[in-house]
Design an enzyme around this catalytic site. Structure first.
Site, PDB file in Angstrom:
ATOM      1  N   CYS A 209      11.916  48.199  58.170  1.00 17.66           N
ATOM      2  CA  CYS A 209      12.582  49.422  57.743  1.00 17.66           C
ATOM      3  C   CYS A 209      11.563  50.547  57.892  1.00 17.66           C
ATOM      4  CB  CYS A 209      13.069  49.319  56.298  1.00 17.66           C
ATOM      5  SG  CYS A 209      11.807  48.827  55.101  1.00 17.66           S
TER       6      CYS A 209
ATOM      7  N   GLU B  48      18.093   0.430  30.824  1.00 19.93           N
ATOM      8  CA  GLU B  48      17.676  -0.028  29.497  1.00 19.93           C
ATOM      9  C   GLU B  48      17.921  -1.535  29.350  1.00 19.93           C
ATOM     10  OE1 GLU B  48      18.798   1.233  24.864  1.00 19.93           O
ATOM     11  OE2 GLU B  48      20.105   1.795  26.541  1.00 19.93           O
TER      12      GLU B  48
ATOM     13  N   LYS C 255      11.743   2.714  22.070  1.00 15.47           N
ATOM     14  CA  LYS C 255      12.808   3.707  21.921  1.00 15.47           C
ATOM     15  C   LYS C 255      12.682   4.381  20.559  1.00 15.47           C
ATOM     16  CE  LYS C 255      17.882   3.971  22.431  1.00 15.47           C
ATOM     17  NZ  LYS C 255      19.060   3.159  22.806  1.00 15.47           N
TER      18      LYS C 255
ATOM     19  N   SER D   1      25.269  48.407  56.315  1.00 15.80           N
ATOM     20  CA  SER D   1      26.045  49.568  55.885  1.00 15.80           C
ATOM     21  C   SER D   1      27.495  49.174  55.628  1.00 15.80           C
ATOM     22  CB  SER D   1      25.960  50.696  56.914  1.00 15.80           C
ATOM     23  OG  SER D   1      26.587  50.339  58.134  1.00 15.80           O
TER      24      SER D   1
ATOM     25  N   CYS E  41      17.639   5.904  26.840  1.00 11.43           N
ATOM     26  CA  CYS E  41      19.045   6.147  26.533  1.00 11.43           C
ATOM     27  C   CYS E  41      19.251   7.239  25.480  1.00 11.43           C
ATOM     28  CB  CYS E  41      19.719   4.844  26.133  1.00 11.43           C
ATOM     29  SG  CYS E  41      21.532   4.940  26.316  1.00 11.43           S
TER      30      CYS E  41
END
Length: 689
Positions: free
Chosen positions: A498, A54, A123, A380, A183
């Site tokens: 799986c 700023e 701002k 497991s 800011c």
């Protein structure tokens, strides 16, 4: 490397920087020179956007000197010098200056690019409490939209856009859209950047002075993280550093770059050396997050669609096809934080999510027992230690857990020994059922070659064993008033690694279904390190972690003695979990995933290893290897395994990184195709030489 695959812009990434130039007490020419020097450094580093503090051209802490006409004239001259110097520089510059307009002085952010001032943003929120006195000097920009300002200079120079309704957008890079606030704006309950983000800005920037007091750095970090998460954006914050007046306050020069709540980079505070903190922002990730988060779109509607009220100030940035590297740390294990404290916190939460989920299911099912197959493998093992803790929490004896080891034709002695040792150490009811006689009978009944004495180890041979184990578990649960605890993890479910209807896919409760394999490994290490169990159990858990992952369904090789290796068949779990995270959580294209994966895994030094990751397990993967396993992942995930996920039993979601339950994160057709993903990968990756 010159292939577009290696270009940040082709990967829809933007290199940004928060600048901490040496400040001064009103020496405007010195401020301009410092700004130009850092802008040139940013240019050499391939930066696209630089955010300065700023009032970095004017100086912040000069009090009533802001109202002196000589100071204002010097600021105008400094703006022009920065503009002129930017002609040959690549980055979009956001610089701070106090500018007079119509008899009012505004605290402003100026967007400057290649010799052109694109716009001026005043701002909105001016602090006027405690050490702040900005309303004495500045007017608020609240409500100022659709205006222009004449900044002087050559007669042919046009007035530039002025107001709080500006976005700066690269016409040739549609993902490079910037909003600026100043800011105090992001300390306000309604930060202007919220509207800027809803209007389309992907990078929100804050030019800040912000003097330092104890604890304020944490507050700034919290606000920047929160705003980047809430507004689904990147947030670049640059605070004034050493050199501003210390009459009543001091300065630390904090620079922050956040993305979706995550800190990507930060500066060195209290440094007397000028600094650019640089990071690459993933605009594609931001766009995907907004598209999948309906709340973001609803907020835009509630706010009256801000994109209809903002002006998009276009500029031509220029696409950069060079390989600029990557200014960003990519976690090798995206489901697992690198930071030890965060990792411990995540492991604590993950473990207790599983424990509480299972405890509730046991209560709801009114089950007397919990039946589980214990192989001595990772999944497991983890399901069993979760079950033991759930029984402890419910005040029930661990003997209510009925653990069965069920050796088959390829069960290793080490795995079997570990399974027995773990069951005994945990104090559960343990037993063994040899499935080989039943498997031989079934294979013989099916007229399978193995049933006739021939060594044929095909998928049927494997699945007969896997299926029998599950058949026994379900019938045992019927017999003994229990429910079957599933063991399959998220990684196996993502890959379809799986057997349909078998314990790693089917059960009464899939306690591991939300946990990827890499996280399970870290969870078990966490259990050991935090003494969740006794020393004997910890010793067994460490032994199980050290084993190679194997289904142990096919006998060892007669010549080498080598057992089946899961990762040699489906790829390293580290890579598969990386792919799964970016598909499930972010929906990124395969070529983008390959780009990130290559930067994370291309060499041993590419990213920081978690401290407790074994040194002998640290490896690197080159692009051809990543491509090979990513193609395999895409085929498995998008085409061949969704029907298994569509029939998943219940199980708790654990990681924010994604889950595969059809009732949760992932809904997809069971008869889909991987063509789009495979073709995208082929079209955008360098071809193998």
């Amino acid at each position: 490397m010159t292939h577009p695959f290696f270009s940040l812009h082709r990967q829809r990434m933007i290199r940004v920087a928060a600048a901490t130039p040496p400040a001064s007490v009103g020496d405007v020419p010195a401020n301009a020179a410092a700004t130009i020097a850092l802008a040139r450094e940013a240019d050499t580093r391939g930066v696209d956007l630089v955010v300065f503090p700023e009032l970095n051209l004017t100086s912040y802490a000069i009090d009533d000197l802001h109202l002196q006409s000589a100071q204002q004239a010097a600021t105008r001259a400094a703006i022009d010098s920065v503009r002129a110097a930017s002609v040959d520089l690549k980055p979009l510059l956001l610089v701070g200056a106090a500018i007079a307009r119509n008899g009012r002085l505004y605290n402003c952010a100026l967007a400057i690019h290649r010799g052109r001032i694109l716009g001026v943003v005043p701002k909105t929120f001016l602090p006027n409490y405690r050490e702040y006195y900005e309303k004495r000097w500045f007017a608020s920009g609240a409500g100022l939209t659709g205006l222009t300002i004449d900044l002087g200079g050559e007669p042919e120079r046009e007035p530039v856009p002025f107001g709080t309704d500006l976005l700066f957008a690269a016409s040739d890079l549609p993902f490079f859209t910037v909003h600026a606030e100043i800011c105090e704006d992001y300390w306000a309950p309604t930060p202007p950047s919220t509207m800027g983000a809803l209007a389309g800005a992907l990078v929100c920037c804050n030019l800040s002075a912000s003097n330092i007091v104890i604890g304020k750095a944490r507050e700034r970090t919290m606000l920047a993280a929160a705003q980047s998460a809430r507004a689904a954006c990147a947030y670049v914050y640059a605070a004034a550093g050493i050199g501003e007046s210390t009459t009543d306050v001091a300065w630390d020069g904090q620079g922050l770059i956040h993305e979706l709540g995550e800190l990507i980079a930060e500066s060195t505070r209290f440094s007397r050396t000028p600094e650019l903190v640089v990071a690459d922002i993933d605009a594609e990730r931001l766009l995907q997050e907004r598209a999948r988060t309906g709340t973001f779109n609803d907020a835009a509607a509630v706010a009256g669609h801000p994109e209809l009220r903002f002006r998009r100030i276009g500029f031509v940035h220029g696409e950069d096809l060079a390989d600029r590297g990557l200014e960003r740390s990519i976690r090798r294990f995206p489901f697992v934080p690198n930071d030890p404290a965060k990792r411990d916190a995540d492991c604590y939460e993950a473990f207790n999510i599983q424990v509480e989920g299972l405890a509730k299911r046991l209560e709801a099912a009114r089950a007397d027992t919990l039946v589980i197959g214990v192989s001595g493998g990772l999944d497991s093992t983890h399901a069993l230690i979760v079950a033991a803790k759930a029984m402890d929490r419910l005040g029930r004896p661990r003997s209510s857990i009925l653990g069965f080891t069920m050796p088959g034709f390829a069960t290793g002695e080490g795995s079997k020994a570990n399974a027995w040792a773990l069951m005994r150490a945990l104090g559960i009811a343990a037993d063994e059922i040899d499935i080989r006689p039943a498997a031989r009978q079934m294979l013989a009944d099916m007229d399978h070659p193995f049933g006739r004495g021939e060594p044929v180890y095909d998928v049927t041979f494997e699945n007969v064993q896997a299926g029998l184990r599950t058949d026994y578990l379900f019938r045992l649960a019927n017999q003994r008033g229990g429910i079957v605890l599933g063991t399959g993890d998220l990684s196996e479910l993502a890959l379809g690694w799986c057997t349909y209807g078998v314990g790693d896919q089917m059960s009464h409760y899939a306690v591991n279904a939300g946990v990827p394999k890499t996280l399970i490994q870290f969870l078990i290490r966490w259990c050991i390190r935090t003494d969740q169990y006794d020393a004997e159990t910890n010793h067994i858990l460490a032994a199980i972690l050290a084993q190679e992952i194997s289904p142990e369904l096919v006998p060892a090789d007669a010549d080498t003695g080598a057992m089946q290796s899961t990762e040699s068949m489906i790829g390293p779990y580290a890579l598969n979990d990386f792919f799964a995270h970016y598909v499930l959580r972010h929906g990124l294209a395969p070529s983008k995933i390959a780009f990130l994966c290559w930067h994370a895994w291309r060499d041993l030094e590419a990213g920081r290893w978690p401290e407790d990751f074994p040194a002998d397990a640290r490896v690197a993967y080159d692009l051809p290897v990543i491509r090979h396993w990513l193609e395999s992942f895409c085929r498995r995930f998008f085409q061949t395994s969704q029907f298994k996920r569509s029939a998943l039993p219940n199980g708790p979601k654990v990681s924010a990184g994604g889950a595969v339950s059809p009732r949760g994160d992932w809904r997809a057709p069971s008869d889909g195709t991987a063509r789009v993903w495979l073709e995208e990968l082929t079209a955008n990756l360098p071809q193998p030489s």
